[in-house]
Design a protein around this motif. Structure first.
Motif, PDB file in Angstrom:
ATOM      1  N   ALA A   1       0.830  -1.198   0.000  1.00  0.00           N
ATOM      2  CA  ALA A   1       0.000   0.000   0.000  1.00  0.00           C
ATOM      3  C   ALA A   1       0.865   1.250   0.000  1.00  0.00           C
ATOM      4  N   ARG A   2       0.305   2.285  -0.577  1.00  0.00           N
ATOM      5  CA  ARG A   2       0.881   3.626  -0.461  1.00  0.00           C
ATOM      6  C   ARG A   2       0.030   4.376   0.548  1.00  0.00           C
ATOM      7  N   ILE A   3       0.604   4.710   1.689  1.00  0.00           N
ATOM      8  CA  ILE A   3      -0.169   5.292   2.781  1.00  0.00           C
ATOM      9  C   ILE A   3       0.132   6.771   2.980  1.00  0.00           C
ATOM     10  N   GLY A   4       1.017   7.319   2.159  1.00  0.00           N
ATOM     11  CA  GLY A   4       1.326   8.737   2.235  1.00  0.00           C
ATOM     12  C   GLY A   4       1.966   9.187   0.945  1.00  0.00           C
ATOM     13  N   GLY A   5       2.488  10.401   0.916  1.00  0.00           N
ATOM     14  CA  GLY A   5       3.100  10.911  -0.307  1.00  0.00           C
ATOM     15  C   GLY A   5       4.204  10.016  -0.819  1.00  0.00           C
ATOM     16  N   GLU A   6       5.248   9.808  -0.015  1.00  0.00           N
ATOM     17  CA  GLU A   6       6.354   8.926  -0.396  1.00  0.00           C
ATOM     18  C   GLU A   6       6.511   7.782   0.586  1.00  0.00           C
ATOM     19  N   GLU A   7       5.458   7.522   1.367  1.00  0.00           N
ATOM     20  CA  GLU A   7       5.505   6.480   2.387  1.00  0.00           C
ATOM     21  C   GLU A   7       4.658   5.288   1.957  1.00  0.00           C
ATOM     22  N   PHE A   8       5.222   4.111   2.124  1.00  0.00           N
ATOM     23  CA  PHE A   8       4.574   2.871   1.717  1.00  0.00           C
ATOM     24  C   PHE A   8       4.553   1.913   2.897  1.00  0.00           C
ATOM     25  N   ALA A   9       3.702   0.906   2.810  1.00  0.00           N
ATOM     26  CA  ALA A   9       3.629  -0.109   3.851  1.00  0.00           C
ATOM     27  C   ALA A   9       3.338  -1.460   3.221  1.00  0.00           C
ATOM     28  N   VAL A  10       3.846  -2.490   3.885  1.00  0.00           N
ATOM     29  CA  VAL A  10       3.585  -3.864   3.452  1.00  0.00           C
ATOM     30  C   VAL A  10       3.100  -4.644   4.663  1.00  0.00           C
ATOM     31  N   LEU A  11       1.943  -5.266   4.534  1.00  0.00           N
ATOM     32  CA  LEU A  11       1.420  -6.143   5.575  1.00  0.00           C
ATOM     33  C   LEU A  11       1.665  -7.578   5.141  1.00  0.00           C
ATOM     34  N   MET A  12       2.430  -8.307   5.941  1.00  0.00           N
ATOM     35  CA  MET A  12       2.814  -9.674   5.591  1.00  0.00           C
ATOM     36  C   MET A  12       2.149 -10.655   6.561  1.00  0.00           C
ATOM     37  N   PRO A  13       1.077 -11.321   6.154  1.00  0.00           N
ATOM     38  CA  PRO A  13       0.414 -12.283   7.043  1.00  0.00           C
ATOM     39  C   PRO A  13       1.234 -13.549   7.216  1.00  0.00           C
ATOM     40  N   ASN A  14       1.000 -14.205   8.347  1.00  0.00           N
ATOM     41  CA  ASN A  14       1.706 -15.470   8.663  1.00  0.00           C
ATOM     42  C   ASN A  14       3.220 -15.308   8.547  1.00  0.00           C
ATOM     43  N   THR A  15       3.725 -14.206   9.045  1.00  0.00           N
ATOM     44  CA  THR A  15       5.152 -13.891   8.938  1.00  0.00           C
ATOM     45  C   THR A  15       5.622 -13.319  10.261  1.00  0.00           C
ATOM     46  N   ASP A  16       6.737 -13.863  10.795  1.00  0.00           N
ATOM     47  CA  ASP A  16       7.286 -13.284  12.016  1.00  0.00           C
ATOM     48  C   ASP A  16       8.182 -12.098  11.668  1.00  0.00           C
ATOM     49  N   GLN A  17       8.628 -11.414  12.699  1.00  0.00           N
ATOM     50  CA  GLN A  17       9.361 -10.179  12.495  1.00  0.00           C
ATOM     51  C   GLN A  17      10.703 -10.413  11.809  1.00  0.00           C
ATOM     52  N   ARG A  18      11.371 -11.475  12.163  1.00  0.00           N
ATOM     53  CA  ARG A  18      12.683 -11.750  11.565  1.00  0.00           C
ATOM     54  C   ARG A  18      12.555 -12.019  10.073  1.00  0.00           C
ATOM     55  N   THR A  19      11.548 -12.792   9.668  1.00  0.00           N
ATOM     56  CA  THR A  19      11.321 -13.040   8.241  1.00  0.00           C
ATOM     57  C   THR A  19      10.953 -11.747   7.523  1.00  0.00           C
ATOM     58  N   GLY A  20      10.165 -10.892   8.197  1.00  0.00           N
ATOM     59  CA  GLY A  20       9.842  -9.597   7.628  1.00  0.00           C
ATOM     60  C   GLY A  20      11.078  -8.741   7.410  1.00  0.00           C
TER      61      GLY A  20
END
Length: 358
Positions: free
Chosen positions: A271-290
């Motif tokens: 997703a693009r959540i701001g002007g130059e800011e993006f986000a990725v939601l990764m289901p079934n994923t722990d923090q280290r894999t992220g």
């Protein structure tokens, strides 16, 4: 005969509307087999109240459905509808069984010819397409000459005009209804796309991202399915806009969006959540894999080049990563922690990945 055919055609309006419901259910892409079955059933409905011109020769509106199935659904849909109606016609038997099945196949061919010559792949159907299909529909009656010549002439003499008038009216009316349903579903899909997609990047917008985040948080609370959020920000994006202009900045955003789609899984929400800011939601994923995924995306961005008239342009991005398993009380705390990790990456010199520490 004319009244019977008109009554059958009126019943087919419900089939056309059901076709519209199927379009909505499958978001405008009905499987061809399902299209063939739906319109084939419509053909069966017309065969329940036929007009028997001569013994064993029945006249009804089944060819209307078969022709429309081939036109709107393609070869598979046309063949399936022809098989469905043809099987029932063979079961009825009589002198007109074989010619009747042949006429169904001829109807399929006419629908496919119109589709192949008039409809451009990826382009919408038009009323002119339906009009052409309507005008060539009487060709189906030539199949009557498969009967013995005396029966064929008698059949055509008694049924050619009423049958083809009603057939043409049916194709024009039902085709217009189905065309309207196509346009309605396309309009609804476009409205939904505009509501939940970012127009510039083609990614999910902020509203869509929060909807997916709500669902991920509910799954975490109920089933403890972990998820990770990656937040990234283009480094020195204002400088890029000031130096090269906003069109170049838009190109940078589109390139980064392409990279995200290429590097993320189908289940991930980009997703693009701001002007130059993006986000990725990764289901079934722990923090280290992220973290590993974020580092892979960072390297891909760093190695990418945007070609401009003035020469190549390279840019970088900073990343913050946080996961659901760190004891947060709300989804907003997870997102906030990812933002904090992003700020740490900025303070550390940018073009790096920062992992939220509990």
């Amino acid at each position: 005969m004319t009244l019977t055919l008109l009554r059958n055609t009126g019943l087919l309006a419900f089939v056309a509307l059901f076709y519209g419901f199927a379009l909505s259910y499958w978001r405008g892409r009905i499987p061809p087999v399902c299209t063939g079955i739906i319109l084939g059933i419509g053909g069966l409905i017309t065969m329940l109240d036929p007009t028997e011109v001569v013994p064993g020769v029945f006249v009804d509106s089944r060819t209307t459905m078969v022709m429309l199935a081939a036109f709107f659904g393609g070869p598979v849909a046309g063949l399936v509808s022809a098989v469905v109606t043809g099987a029932y016609r063979l079961w009825l038997g009589g002198n007109g069984a074989i010619p009747g099945v042949t006429i169904l196949l001829l109807s399929t061919g006419l629908g496919l010819v119109c589709r192949s010559f008039l409809v451009t792949p990826g382009k919408p159907f038009r009323h002119t397409h339906v009009l052409v299909l309507t005008l060539i529909a009487p060709i189906c009656s030539l199949g009557a000459f498969l009967l013995p010549i005396d029966i064929a002439l008698k059949t055509l003499q008694e049924s050619f005009v009423p049958l083809n008038v009603v057939r043409m009216l049916g194709i024009a009316f039902l085709g217009s209804v189905m065309l309207h349903e196509h346009r309605r579903v396309e309009a609804e899909s476009e409205i939904q796309r505009l509501a939940y997609a970012d127009e510039l990047s083609g990614l999910n917008n902020r509203r869509s991202f929060y909807m997916h985040l709500d669902k991920a948080w509910e799954r975490w609370l109920r089933y403890k399915d972990p998820f990770t959020i990656i937040v990234l920000d283009i480094d020195y994006f204002k400088t890029i806009n000031d130096r090269y202009g906003h069109p170049t900045g838009d190109s940078v955003i589109r390139l980064l969006s392409t990279i995200l789609n290429a590097e993320c899984r189908a289940a991930d929400v980009t997703a693009r959540i701001g002007g130059e800011e993006f986000a990725v939601l990764m289901p079934n994923t722990d923090q280290r894999t992220g973290y590993v995924a974020a580092e892979r995306i960072r390297r891909r961005i760093e190695d990418s080049t945007l070609l401009l008239d003035t020469g190549p342009l390279r840019f970088t991005a900073s990343f913050g990563v946080s996961g659901s398993h760190q004891g947060f009380d709300s989804k907003f705390e997870i997102l906030s922690s990812a933002d904090q990790a992003l700020y740490e990456a900025k303070r550390d010199g940018r073009n790096c990945v920062s992992l939220h520490a509990a």
